[in-house]
Motif scaffolding. Structure first.
Motif, PDB file in Angstrom:
ATOM      1  N   LYS A  65     -16.669  16.411   3.707  1.00 57.63           N
ATOM      2  CA  LYS A  65     -17.071  15.223   2.965  1.00 57.63           C
ATOM      3  C   LYS A  65     -18.011  15.613   1.824  1.00 57.63           C
ATOM      4  CE  LYS A  65     -17.367  11.899   5.740  1.00 57.63           C
ATOM      5  NZ  LYS A  65     -17.821  10.973   6.809  1.00 57.63           N
ATOM      6  N   GLY A  66     -17.706  15.118   0.630  1.00 60.15           N
ATOM      7  CA  GLY A  66     -18.525  15.434  -0.531  1.00 60.15           C
ATOM      8  C   GLY A  66     -18.085  16.674  -1.269  1.00 60.15           C
ATOM      9  N   ARG A  67     -17.207  17.464  -0.649  1.00 58.79           N
ATOM     10  CA  ARG A  67     -16.718  18.691  -1.292  1.00 58.79           C
ATOM     11  C   ARG A  67     -15.222  18.618  -1.591  1.00 58.79           C
ATOM     12  NH1 ARG A  67     -16.653  23.332   1.424  1.00 58.79           N
ATOM     13  NH2 ARG A  67     -16.451  22.360   3.488  1.00 58.79           N
ATOM     14  N   PHE A  68     -14.463  17.932  -0.763  1.00 58.83           N
ATOM     15  CA  PHE A  68     -13.012  17.828  -0.932  1.00 58.83           C
ATOM     16  C   PHE A  68     -12.645  16.411  -1.351  1.00 58.83           C
ATOM     17  CE2 PHE A  68     -11.628  21.345   2.302  1.00 58.83           C
ATOM     18  CZ  PHE A  68     -12.483  22.237   1.658  1.00 58.83           C
ATOM     19  N   THR A  69     -11.566  16.302  -2.123  1.00 59.83           N
ATOM     20  CA  THR A  69     -11.070  14.999  -2.542  1.00 59.83           C
ATOM     21  C   THR A  69      -9.557  14.962  -2.381  1.00 59.83           C
ATOM     22  OG1 THR A  69     -12.830  14.793  -4.189  1.00 59.83           O
ATOM     23  CG2 THR A  69     -10.952  13.303  -4.401  1.00 59.83           C
ATOM     24  N   ILE A  70      -9.078  13.989  -1.616  1.00 65.16           N
ATOM     25  CA  ILE A  70      -7.648  13.793  -1.440  1.00 65.16           C
ATOM     26  C   ILE A  70      -7.174  12.734  -2.426  1.00 65.16           C
ATOM     27  CG2 ILE A  70      -7.927  12.036   0.366  1.00 65.16           C
ATOM     28  CD1 ILE A  70      -5.423  13.206   1.721  1.00 65.16           C
ATOM     29  N   SER A  71      -6.011  12.959  -3.022  1.00 64.23           N
ATOM     30  CA  SER A  71      -5.470  11.990  -3.980  1.00 64.23           C
ATOM     31  C   SER A  71      -3.956  12.073  -3.972  1.00 64.23           C
ATOM     32  CB  SER A  71      -6.019  12.247  -5.381  1.00 64.23           C
ATOM     33  OG  SER A  71      -5.611  13.523  -5.851  1.00 64.23           O
ATOM     34  N   GLN A  72      -3.331  11.110  -4.616  1.00 64.38           N
ATOM     35  CA  GLN A  72      -1.880  11.064  -4.650  1.00 64.38           C
ATOM     36  C   GLN A  72      -1.410  10.713  -6.050  1.00 64.38           C
ATOM     37  OE1 GLN A  72      -0.348   7.751  -2.398  1.00 64.38           O
ATOM     38  NE2 GLN A  72      -2.045   6.432  -2.950  1.00 64.38           N
ATOM     39  N   ASP A  73      -0.223  11.179  -6.381  1.00 61.47           N
ATOM     40  CA  ASP A  73       0.455  10.792  -7.605  1.00 61.47           C
ATOM     41  C   ASP A  73       1.812  10.255  -7.178  1.00 61.47           C
ATOM     42  OD1 ASP A  73       2.005  10.644  -9.934  1.00 61.47           O
ATOM     43  OD2 ASP A  73       0.898  12.276 -10.887  1.00 61.47           O
ATOM     44  N   ASN A  74       1.920   8.945  -7.089  1.00 62.98           N
ATOM     45  CA  ASN A  74       3.147   8.334  -6.592  1.00 62.98           C
ATOM     46  C   ASN A  74       4.345   8.639  -7.472  1.00 62.98           C
ATOM     47  OD1 ASN A  74       1.855   7.215  -4.364  1.00 62.98           O
ATOM     48  ND2 ASN A  74       1.323   5.346  -5.469  1.00 62.98           N
ATOM     49  N   LYS A  76       5.007  11.293  -9.008  1.00 61.41           N
ATOM     50  CA  LYS A  76       5.469  12.658  -8.754  1.00 61.41           C
ATOM     51  C   LYS A  76       5.704  12.922  -7.273  1.00 61.41           C
ATOM     52  CE  LYS A  76       3.085  14.658 -12.757  1.00 61.41           C
ATOM     53  NZ  LYS A  76       2.111  15.676 -13.222  1.00 61.41           N
ATOM     54  N   ASN A  77       5.463  11.912  -6.424  1.00 67.22           N
ATOM     55  CA  ASN A  77       5.594  12.102  -4.969  1.00 67.22           C
ATOM     56  C   ASN A  77       4.806  13.324  -4.508  1.00 67.22           C
ATOM     57  OD1 ASN A  77       7.296   9.885  -4.486  1.00 67.22           O
ATOM     58  ND2 ASN A  77       9.096  11.068  -5.077  1.00 67.22           N
ATOM     59  N   THR A  78       3.593  13.417  -4.995  1.00 61.77           N
ATOM     60  CA  THR A  78       2.769  14.597  -4.708  1.00 61.77           C
ATOM     61  C   THR A  78       1.404  14.183  -4.183  1.00 61.77           C
ATOM     62  OG1 THR A  78       3.906  15.869  -6.419  1.00 61.77           O
ATOM     63  CG2 THR A  78       1.788  16.708  -5.658  1.00 61.77           C
ATOM     64  N   LEU A  79       0.977  14.886  -3.154  1.00 58.50           N
ATOM     65  CA  LEU A  79      -0.351  14.712  -2.567  1.00 58.50           C
ATOM     66  C   LEU A  79      -1.197  15.905  -2.992  1.00 58.50           C
ATOM     67  CD1 LEU A  79      -2.040  13.059  -0.378  1.00 58.50           C
ATOM     68  CD2 LEU A  79      -1.296  14.845   1.220  1.00 58.50           C
ATOM     69  N   TYR A  80      -2.476  15.669  -3.260  1.00 56.16           N
ATOM     70  CA  TYR A  80      -3.374  16.735  -3.692  1.00 56.16           C
ATOM     71  C   TYR A  80      -4.597  16.825  -2.781  1.00 56.16           C
ATOM     72  CZ  TYR A  80      -0.725  16.228  -8.028  1.00 56.16           C
ATOM     73  OH  TYR A  80       0.293  16.139  -8.959  1.00 56.16           O
ATOM     74  N   LEU A  81      -5.184  17.999  -2.792  1.00 59.52           N
ATOM     75  CA  LEU A  81      -6.486  18.190  -2.146  1.00 59.52           C
ATOM     76  C   LEU A  81      -7.315  19.066  -3.068  1.00 59.52           C
ATOM     77  CD1 LEU A  81      -8.183  17.570   0.407  1.00 59.52           C
ATOM     78  CD2 LEU A  81      -7.511  19.836   1.254  1.00 59.52           C
ATOM     79  N   GLN A  82      -8.267  18.437  -3.742  1.00 58.01           N
ATOM     80  CA  GLN A  82      -9.197  19.188  -4.584  1.00 58.01           C
ATOM     81  C   GLN A  82     -10.322  19.688  -3.696  1.00 58.01           C
ATOM     82  OE1 GLN A  82      -9.204  19.945  -8.015  1.00 58.01           O
ATOM     83  NE2 GLN A  82     -10.958  21.214  -7.422  1.00 58.01           N
ATOM     84  N   MET A  83     -10.517  20.992  -3.692  1.00 55.66           N
ATOM     85  CA  MET A  83     -11.519  21.594  -2.828  1.00 55.66           C
ATOM     86  C   MET A  83     -12.562  22.294  -3.684  1.00 55.66           C
ATOM     87  SD  MET A  83      -9.091  23.148   0.192  1.00 55.66           S
ATOM     88  CE  MET A  83      -8.437  24.434  -0.848  1.00 55.66           C
ATOM     89  N   ASP A  84     -13.782  21.802  -3.634  1.00 55.18           N
ATOM     90  CA  ASP A  84     -14.894  22.371  -4.396  1.00 55.18           C
ATOM     91  C   ASP A  84     -15.949  22.911  -3.445  1.00 55.18           C
ATOM     92  OD1 ASP A  84     -14.487  19.544  -6.537  1.00 55.18           O
ATOM     93  OD2 ASP A  84     -13.784  21.590  -6.926  1.00 55.18           O
ATOM     94  N   SER A  85     -16.828  23.730  -3.988  1.00 57.26           N
ATOM     95  CA  SER A  85     -17.916  24.311  -3.186  1.00 57.26           C
ATOM     96  C   SER A  85     -17.381  24.915  -1.897  1.00 57.26           C
ATOM     97  CB  SER A  85     -18.966  23.236  -2.877  1.00 57.26           C
ATOM     98  OG  SER A  85     -19.493  22.683  -4.059  1.00 57.26           O
ATOM     99  N   LEU A  86     -16.348  25.692  -2.029  1.00 55.52           N
ATOM    100  CA  LEU A  86     -15.700  26.268  -0.850  1.00 55.52           C
ATOM    101  C   LEU A  86     -16.623  27.225  -0.108  1.00 55.52           C
ATOM    102  CD1 LEU A  86     -12.154  26.738  -2.329  1.00 55.52           C
ATOM    103  CD2 LEU A  86     -12.660  25.531  -0.205  1.00 55.52           C
ATOM    104  N   LYS A  87     -16.467  27.236   1.213  1.00 52.47           N
ATOM    105  CA  LYS A  87     -17.265  28.081   2.092  1.00 52.47           C
ATOM    106  C   LYS A  87     -16.341  29.002   2.889  1.00 52.47           C
ATOM    107  CE  LYS A  87     -20.468  24.232   2.820  1.00 52.47           C
ATOM    108  NZ  LYS A  87     -21.113  23.353   3.842  1.00 52.47           N
ATOM    109  N   PRO A  88     -16.846  30.124   3.361  1.00 55.99           N
ATOM    110  CA  PRO A  88     -16.005  31.014   4.183  1.00 55.99           C
ATOM    111  C   PRO A  88     -15.384  30.297   5.383  1.00 55.99           C
ATOM    112  CG  PRO A  88     -17.972  32.160   3.514  1.00 55.99           C
ATOM    113  CD  PRO A  88     -18.136  30.735   3.063  1.00 55.99           C
ATOM    114  N   GLU A  89     -16.082  29.314   5.934  1.00 59.38           N
ATOM    115  CA  GLU A  89     -15.531  28.595   7.088  1.00 59.38           C
ATOM    116  C   GLU A  89     -14.386  27.665   6.720  1.00 59.38           C
ATOM    117  OE1 GLU A  89     -18.746  28.838   6.158  1.00 59.38           O
ATOM    118  OE2 GLU A  89     -19.833  26.950   6.532  1.00 59.38           O
ATOM    119  N   ASP A  90     -14.099  27.516   5.435  1.00 60.67           N
ATOM    120  CA  ASP A  90     -12.926  26.741   5.014  1.00 60.67           C
ATOM    121  C   ASP A  90     -11.653  27.590   5.052  1.00 60.67           C
ATOM    122  OD1 ASP A  90     -14.997  25.264   2.508  1.00 60.67           O
ATOM    123  OD2 ASP A  90     -14.330  24.335   4.388  1.00 60.67           O
TER     124      ASP A  90
END
Length: 127
Positions: A65-74, A76-90
């Protein structure tokens, strides 16, 4: 039948960003819940984020929460996951999933069992 293909994984250093994509094909109109899940070696699969595509409601695991963002582009029938501030545990294999339910919400889509799954894309975060 819905086919899902993930892409966008890779290797990054801690603090970096990646954007995952999940392209859906087939009977995509028959889905209204989509989610991202991940599984690290020796660990159980866990939910990352989900979206109720009919309304846009989203839900995130506390760990992202606060680092990843899920979104969709209907269009394009595409789902996205923007991942920021990545950590080794990801570090994990990331999978997208889709299905249809009679009703839903972001939190509901996070907890349900999905019928359709992609093959996964690997994300590796180094310290």
């Amino acid at each position: 039948q819905v086919d899902l293909v993930e892409s966008g994984g890779g290797s990054v250093q801690s603090g970096g960003s990646l954007k995952l994509s999940c392209a859906a094909s087939g009977y995509t109109y028959s889905t209204n819940c989509m989610g991202w899940f991940r599984q690290a070696p020796g660990e159980e699969r866990e939910g990352v984020a989900a979206i109720y595509t009919s309304g846009g409601s989203t839900y995130y695991a506390d760990s992202v929460k606060g680092r990843f963002t899920i979104s969709q582009d209907n269009a394009k029938n595409t789902l996205y996951l923007q991942m920021d501030s990545l950590k080794p545990e990801d570090t994990a294999m990331y999978y997208c999933a889709a299905d249809f339910f009679l009703w839903g919400s972001g939190s509901y889509c996070y907890t349900v069992n999905y019928r359709y799954w992609g093959q996964g894309t690997q994300v590796t975060v180094s310290s």
